[in-house]
Design an enzyme around this catalytic site. Structure first.
Site, PDB file in Angstrom:
ATOM      1  N   VAL A  63       3.403 -16.557  -9.124  1.00 36.35           N
ATOM      2  CA  VAL A  63       4.080 -15.485  -9.080  1.00 36.35           C
ATOM      3  C   VAL A  63       4.658 -15.186  -7.745  1.00 36.35           C
ATOM      4  O   VAL A  63       5.543 -14.488  -7.326  1.00 36.35           O
ATOM      5  CB  VAL A  63       3.510 -14.004  -9.963  1.00 36.35           C
ATOM      6  N   TYR A 154      -5.780  -3.323  -2.044  1.00 35.35           N
ATOM      7  CA  TYR A 154      -5.582  -2.913  -3.455  1.00 35.35           C
ATOM      8  C   TYR A 154      -4.822  -1.866  -4.080  1.00 35.35           C
ATOM      9  O   TYR A 154      -3.929  -1.663  -4.645  1.00 35.35           O
ATOM     10  CB  TYR A 154      -6.912  -3.100  -4.188  1.00 35.35           C
ATOM     11  N   ALA A 156      -2.974   0.129  -1.749  1.00 34.41           N
ATOM     12  CA  ALA A 156      -1.539  -0.128  -1.355  1.00 34.41           C
ATOM     13  C   ALA A 156      -0.651  -0.505  -2.411  1.00 34.41           C
ATOM     14  O   ALA A 156       0.183  -0.019  -3.011  1.00 34.41           O
ATOM     15  CB  ALA A 156      -1.628  -0.540  -0.289  1.00 34.41           C
TER      16      ALA A 156
HETATM   17  P1  NAP Z   1      -8.688 -11.284 -13.678  1.00 37.90           P
HETATM   18  O1  NAP Z   1     -10.064 -11.480 -14.847  1.00 37.90           O
HETATM   19  O2  NAP Z   1      -9.102 -11.631 -12.593  1.00 37.90           O
HETATM   20  O3  NAP Z   1      -7.718 -12.295 -14.272  1.00 37.90           O
HETATM   21  C1  NAP Z   1      -6.330 -12.328 -13.373  1.00 37.90           C
HETATM   22  C2  NAP Z   1      -5.685 -13.643 -13.716  1.00 37.90           C
HETATM   23  O4  NAP Z   1      -4.326 -13.718 -12.684  1.00 37.90           O
HETATM   24  C3  NAP Z   1      -6.390 -14.800 -13.346  1.00 37.90           C
HETATM   25  O5  NAP Z   1      -6.176 -15.859 -14.342  1.00 37.90           O
HETATM   26  C4  NAP Z   1      -5.957 -15.277 -12.134  1.00 37.90           C
HETATM   27  O6  NAP Z   1      -5.807 -16.894 -11.821  1.00 37.90           O
HETATM   28  C5  NAP Z   1      -4.477 -15.015 -12.202  1.00 37.90           C
HETATM   29  N1  NAP Z   1      -3.639 -14.973 -10.981  1.00 37.90           N
HETATM   30  C6  NAP Z   1      -3.989 -14.751  -9.504  1.00 37.90           C
HETATM   31  N2  NAP Z   1      -3.030 -14.912  -8.975  1.00 37.90           N
HETATM   32  C7  NAP Z   1      -2.089 -15.386  -9.403  1.00 37.90           C
HETATM   33  C8  NAP Z   1      -0.617 -15.846  -9.191  1.00 37.90           C
HETATM   34  N3  NAP Z   1      -0.370 -15.827  -7.511  1.00 37.90           N
HETATM   35  N4  NAP Z   1       0.144 -16.222 -10.148  1.00 37.90           N
HETATM   36  C9  NAP Z   1      -0.241 -16.254 -11.448  1.00 37.90           C
HETATM   37  N5  NAP Z   1      -1.378 -15.654 -11.823  1.00 37.90           N
HETATM   38  C10 NAP Z   1      -2.318 -15.361 -10.970  1.00 37.90           C
HETATM   39  O7  NAP Z   1      -8.045  -9.859 -13.731  1.00 37.90           O
HETATM   40  P2  NAP Z   1      -8.144  -8.591 -14.791  1.00 37.90           P
HETATM   41  O8  NAP Z   1      -9.480  -7.810 -14.454  1.00 37.90           O
HETATM   42  O9  NAP Z   1      -7.997  -9.289 -16.195  1.00 37.90           O
HETATM   43  O10 NAP Z   1      -7.031  -7.970 -14.425  1.00 37.90           O
HETATM   44  C11 NAP Z   1      -5.761  -7.780 -14.717  1.00 37.90           C
HETATM   45  C12 NAP Z   1      -4.894  -6.814 -14.161  1.00 37.90           C
HETATM   46  O11 NAP Z   1      -5.368  -5.608 -14.458  1.00 37.90           O
HETATM   47  C13 NAP Z   1      -4.794  -7.148 -12.697  1.00 37.90           C
HETATM   48  O12 NAP Z   1      -3.485  -6.665 -12.006  1.00 37.90           O
HETATM   49  C14 NAP Z   1      -5.822  -5.890 -12.059  1.00 37.90           C
HETATM   50  O13 NAP Z   1      -5.460  -5.352 -10.783  1.00 37.90           O
HETATM   51  C15 NAP Z   1      -5.586  -4.788 -13.184  1.00 37.90           C
HETATM   52  N6  NAP Z   1      -6.795  -3.921 -13.427  1.00 37.90           N
HETATM   53  C16 NAP Z   1      -7.974  -4.400 -13.640  1.00 37.90           C
HETATM   54  C17 NAP Z   1      -8.883  -3.508 -13.923  1.00 37.90           C
HETATM   55  C18 NAP Z   1     -10.246  -3.963 -14.187  1.00 37.90           C
HETATM   56  O14 NAP Z   1     -11.326  -3.187 -14.423  1.00 37.90           O
HETATM   57  N7  NAP Z   1     -10.473  -5.262 -14.798  1.00 37.90           N
HETATM   58  C19 NAP Z   1      -8.983  -2.268 -13.782  1.00 37.90           C
HETATM   59  C20 NAP Z   1      -7.829  -1.787 -13.164  1.00 37.90           C
HETATM   60  C21 NAP Z   1      -6.913  -2.698 -12.888  1.00 37.90           C
HETATM   61  P3  NAP Z   1      -7.108 -17.581 -11.019  1.00 37.90           P
HETATM   62  O15 NAP Z   1      -8.257 -16.974 -12.021  1.00 37.90           O
HETATM   63  O16 NAP Z   1      -6.849 -18.883 -10.998  1.00 37.90           O
HETATM   64  O17 NAP Z   1      -7.068 -16.688  -9.663  1.00 37.90           O
END
Ligand code: NAP
Length: 246
Positions: A63, A154, A156
């Site tokens: 992305v 993060y 920011a």
């Molecule tokens: P996650 O398990 O780390 O999954 C994120 C996915 O995004 C991974 O498959 C990763 O691929 C992919 N990714 C990273 N960089 C990318 C890029 N440049 N282009 C395309 N894909 C990319 O995250 P999650 O916990 O499900 O969180 C998802 C979203 O919710 C995030 O935006 C996070 O900030 C937000 N969020 C999460 C939480 C929480 O507690 N989990 C809380 C608040 C907000 P790789 O594995 O190959 O790097």
């Protein structure tokens, strides 16, 4: 079904909240395109939804690169004809306290969480403007509402995400495009599972429900906001955090 034959593109769809969102949208009748960094991983996730053959595809795209972001949207249009919903879910962390944070930790997080969302939204907005309809959903965080120790970069991006959401809602409403953010609390995913037990317990205690969230909690919020039930909701940040920020 709330999302019959709608096409949704989910970035970071290979795992965590992205994969749970894919599953929820499939159960609601949508076509799903998973966008993530590795073709093998999106294929694996798509294959795991075997009951929905033909309704879910994966495409490798980064992305943070304009051409790649464009490719993700074009792939969806080519296979399913439209893009009705974009979930800007891909996000990363690279934590350190202010005085210890390296420049590349700052740059990497800004690149994925802000620039990536900008590029994907720019690509999809052109398509949705042509369709005169669409929904854009952004992954914010409680950290985008009240900050967090060790997360200058993060925080920011997630505060920035809320600003972009409100700006795009104002710019794109005239094309019948709604834009909203979801601000998850602490959700058990591969991103948070690497945190120490002690930190996770502290997170739990911050919830007035004394609980951590599940990926499905966030997926359900996205599905509601994507559906016609939310037709009059735009420019908002919906907290799904068990009452961490009240
Ligand atoms: P996650 O398990 O780390 O999954 C994120 C996915 O995004 C991974 O498959 C990763 O691929 C992919 N990714 C990273 N960089 C990318 C890029 N440049 N282009 C395309 N894909 C990319 O995250 P999650 O916990 O499900 O969180 C998802 C979203 O919710 C995030 O935006 C996070 O900030 C937000 N969020 C999460 C939480 C929480 O507690 N989990 C809380 C608040 C907000 P790789 O594995 O190959 O790097």
């Amino acid at each position: 079904m709330k999302l019959e034959n709608k096409t949704v593109v989910i970035t970071g769809g290979a795992r965590g909240i992205g994969a749970a969102t894919a599953e929820k949208f499939l159960t609601e009748g949508a076509n799903v395109v998973l966008v993530d960094l590795k073709q093998e991983e999106v294929d694996q996730t798509a294959d795991s939804f075997s009951a929905y053959e033909g309704k879910v595809l994966g495409v490798e795209a980064d992305v943070t690169k304009k051409d790649s972001a464009q490719k993700g949207i074009e792939f969806a249009v080519k296979h399913f004809g439209t893009v009705d919903v974009l979930v800007n879910n891909a996000g990363i962390t690279a934590d350190a306290q202010l005085l210890k944070m390296e420049e590349d930790q700052w740059d990497n997080v800004i690149n994925v969480n802000l620039k990536g969302v900008f590029l994907m939204t720019q690509a999809v907005a052109a398509q949705m403007k042509e369709q005169n309809s669409g929904v854009i959903l952004n992954a914010s965080s409680v950290v985008g509402l009240y900050g967090n120790f060790g997360q200058t970069n993060y925080a920011a991006t997630k505060f920035g995400m809320n600003g972009m959401t409100k700006t795009w809602a104002k710019e794109l409403g005239r094309y019948n495009i709604r834009v909203n953010s979801v601000a998850p609390g602490f959700i058990l995913t591969p991103m948070t599972e690497k945190m120490p037990e002690k930190v996770l317990n502290t997170m739990k205690e911050k919830s007035v429900l004394n609980d951590l969230g599940r990926p499905e909690d966030i997926a359900n919020a996205y599905a509601f906001l994507a559906s016609d039930e939310a037709r009059f909701i735009t420019g908002t940040v919906l907290s799904v955090d068990g009452g961490v920020v009240i």
